[in-house]
Motif scaffolding. Structure first.
Motif, PDB file in Angstrom:
ATOM      1  N   LEU B  91       0.838  -1.198   0.000  1.00 33.94           N
ATOM      2  CA  LEU B  91       0.000   0.000   0.000  1.00 33.94           C
ATOM      3  C   LEU B  91       0.875   1.250   0.000  1.00 33.94           C
ATOM      4  N   SER B  94       2.347   1.713  -3.357  1.00 29.36           N
ATOM      5  CA  SER B  94       1.393   2.169  -4.369  1.00 29.36           C
ATOM      6  C   SER B  94       1.059   3.643  -4.213  1.00 29.36           C
ATOM      7  N   GLN B  95       1.351   4.205  -3.053  1.00 25.94           N
ATOM      8  CA  GLN B  95       1.016   5.615  -2.838  1.00 25.94           C
ATOM      9  C   GLN B  95       2.213   6.534  -3.051  1.00 25.94           C
ATOM     10  N   VAL B  99       4.345   6.287  -8.375  1.00 28.97           N
ATOM     11  CA  VAL B  99       3.549   5.083  -8.574  1.00 28.97           C
ATOM     12  C   VAL B  99       2.058   5.382  -8.472  1.00 28.97           C
ATOM     13  N   ALA B 100       1.725   6.424  -7.725  1.00 28.00           N
ATOM     14  CA  ALA B 100       0.313   6.690  -7.428  1.00 28.00           C
ATOM     15  C   ALA B 100      -0.557   6.826  -8.686  1.00 28.00           C
ATOM     16  N   THR B 103      -1.234   3.485  -9.962  1.00 27.51           N
ATOM     17  CA  THR B 103      -2.166   2.816  -9.054  1.00 27.51           C
ATOM     18  C   THR B 103      -3.594   3.242  -9.336  1.00 27.51           C
ATOM     19  N   ARG B 104      -3.786   4.555  -9.511  1.00 24.02           N
ATOM     20  CA  ARG B 104      -5.148   5.031  -9.753  1.00 24.02           C
ATOM     21  C   ARG B 104      -5.680   4.483 -11.067  1.00 24.02           C
ATOM     22  N   LEU B 106      -4.830   1.632 -12.490  1.00 30.28           N
ATOM     23  CA  LEU B 106      -5.145   0.209 -12.321  1.00 30.28           C
ATOM     24  C   LEU B 106      -6.404   0.023 -11.487  1.00 30.28           C
ATOM     25  N   VAL B 107      -6.571   0.887 -10.499  1.00 29.22           N
ATOM     26  CA  VAL B 107      -7.786   0.796  -9.684  1.00 29.22           C
ATOM     27  C   VAL B 107      -9.012   1.044 -10.563  1.00 29.22           C
ATOM     28  N   ARG B 110     -10.177  -2.033 -12.301  1.00 25.81           N
ATOM     29  CA  ARG B 110     -10.582  -3.196 -11.507  1.00 25.81           C
ATOM     30  C   ARG B 110     -11.860  -3.847 -12.034  1.00 25.81           C
TER      31      ARG B 110
END
Lengths: 119, 360
Positions: B91, B94-95, B99-100, B103-104, B106-107, B110
């Motif tokens: 976590l 990912s933040q 990387v953030a 991450t967003r 990829l989120v 989902r």
């Protein structure tokens, strides 16, 4: 010599000794130890030692509410604590005698250390 | 006993000490700090100073025989704690600043994964009896199964329908299996789609290779036979043909008897036969290939011996029939005299010599 290191080894027996005759709360016990000459003793060290002695079953505790202020936690020695104190006293006396004889070459008898010897 | 007045410094100091002991658990903290405020207040009255809370807390720990903060028991970590730590690390990673954004992104993707997992689950159901039409349901039941699988996966993704430990383990297992299924299915499907977009479900899964057309073809159909005419338009009885590389030009592979299957109609089967009565072995590039016809008795299925076909060309082939020419003469090429008896200068024939359709 750094007496705080020496204190670590003997704080148990010192704490037990100062509540042998009368129960006391945390800061009261600190005060008694300082009055007895252990002026370098830290408050937190004493409280932690009390906690450890309680966990070992050598002292009992009870809480006394105070008027208009936080309650106090009292500590009193129990039978097991007295037995331990007696045994520890003999061990300490034996140890102090030997060490005194070792570091005082001229006389091994005239300087039997007391609890006030550590400062 | 002296009366005690609570100083805000005492409260703050005690709170700080308790927070620094927080990892020991609430019971231990209570045991260690019960009456702490009273002691601190009295000390404050006595000395006028409380000292450093952090040092106080660590001294308390040490003298009580408790581990220092953050330095305790890494060896007896439970697997749950280990996973929690890994999750926390992931976590945190990912933040990170770089990387953030990924991450967003990829989120945001989902739901695609939820759908894919449901689809993979449906494909697994295909292994236990749900009828599949390649990758799609083959019947109403299949569509219902697909919808149920997708709904289940999406609900799991949204964090619902996970009430029991069993369901959570099942979700993890399904996810792992789904990844494996997708890893196998996606390349296969892409391969199939890119190669044969019109492939129907009736074809079996192993038909990835193109059916390579055999033999000499024209407009997508096998050339039945070849008839050569010379410059003047007269038929050439025997002509050898080669391609640009000097390879003999042949129609298609003959069977072991040197026969090429041709028409079959009403109890007869027509073949083309290469010359085999030579010392060089069968010659397949000498055209036209002669014709052999067998008759099959419709009642017994017995095959008769080859019978010569009535020759439309020059007689001379005793055993085998001569192939029927589409016409007797082709139109003469410009500059050629119409003299059938004159041998045609076949080797000099222009390249665009296509007299007529060679279809029989």
């Amino acid at each position: 010599m750094d007496t705080t290191q020496l204190l670590k080894g003997v704080l148990d027996i010192a704490v037990l000794a100062v509540i042998r005759d009368e129960d006391g709360y945390g800061y009261d016990i600190v005060r008694r130890l300082r009055a007895a000459g252990l002026e370098d003793v830290g408050d937190a060290s004493v409280y932690g030692t009390l906690r450890r002695l309680y966990a070992a079953g050598l002292v009992s505790t009870y809480v006394v509410p105070s008027e208009g202020g936080p309650h106090r936690k009292y500590y009193g020695i129990n039978d097991q604590g007295r037995t331990t104190l007696d045994a520890d006293r003999q061990t300490w006396n034996h140890f102090a005698q030997r060490l005194g004889a070792l570091i005082n070459p001229e006389s091994a008898t005239d300087s039997a250390p007391t609890s006030g010897g550590i400062k | 006993m002296t009366s005690i007045s609570i100083d805000p410094r005492v409260d703050a100091f005690a709170a700080e000490v308790r927070s620094r002991l927080g990892d020991l658990g609430p019971e231990e903290v209570t045991e260690l700090t019960e009456g702490l405020e009273a002691d601190l207040a009295e000390r404050l009255d006595d000395i006028g100073d409380l000292g450093d809370a952090a040092a106080y807390a660590s001294e308390l720990r040490e003298s009580a025989g408790l581990p220092a903060q953050g330095a305790h028991i890494p060896a007896v970590k439970t697997s749950r704690e280990w996973w929690a730590e890994r999750r926390a690390q992931a976590l945190a990673f990912s933040q990170r600043r770089g990387v953030a954004p990924i991450t967003r992104f990829l989120v945001a993707l989902r739901p695609v994964w939820w759908f894919a997992r449901g689809f993979a689950l449906f494909l697994c159901l295909g292994a236990v009896g749900v009828h599949l039409n390649w990758l799609l349901p083959a019947d109403v039941l299949g569509w219902i199964a697909l919808a149920a699988a997708v709904v289940l996966s999406v609900q799991w993704g949204r964090g619902v329908w996970l009430g029991s430990r069993f369901l959570r383990i099942l979700k993890a297992a399904v996810s792992v299996v789904a990844i494996l299924v997708l890893l196998i299915t996606i390349p296969t499907a892409l391969n199939r789609l890119s190669y044969d977009p019109y492939s129907s479900a009736s074809s079996s899964g192993d038909s990835y290779e193109a059916p390579v057309p055999e033999g000499l073809r024209m407009n997508g159909e096998n050339v039945q036979n070849i008839f050569a005419f010379d410059c003047s338009g007269a038929a050439i009885e025997r002509v050898q043909l080669f391609d640009a590389n000097g390879k003999p030009l042949v129609l298609e592979d003959a069977d072991e008897n040197g026969l090429l299957t041709r028409d079959s109609a009403q109890g007869t089967q027509t073949y083309l036969k290469a010359r085999t009565d030579t010392e060089q072995g069968p010659i397949f590039n000498a055209f036209p290939l002669s014709t052999v016809t067998t008759t099959i008795d419709p009642d017994t299925g017995a095959v008769s011996t080859p019978t010569p076909i009535p020759s439309a060309g020059t007689p001379g082939e005793a055993q085998q029939g001569t192939a029927v020419r589409p016409f007797e003469r082709a139109r003469p090429l410009p500059g050629c005299a119409i003299t059938p008896d004159t041998p045609a200068p076949a080797a000099d024939a222009p390249a665009d010599e296509t007299p007529a359709k060679p279809t029989p």
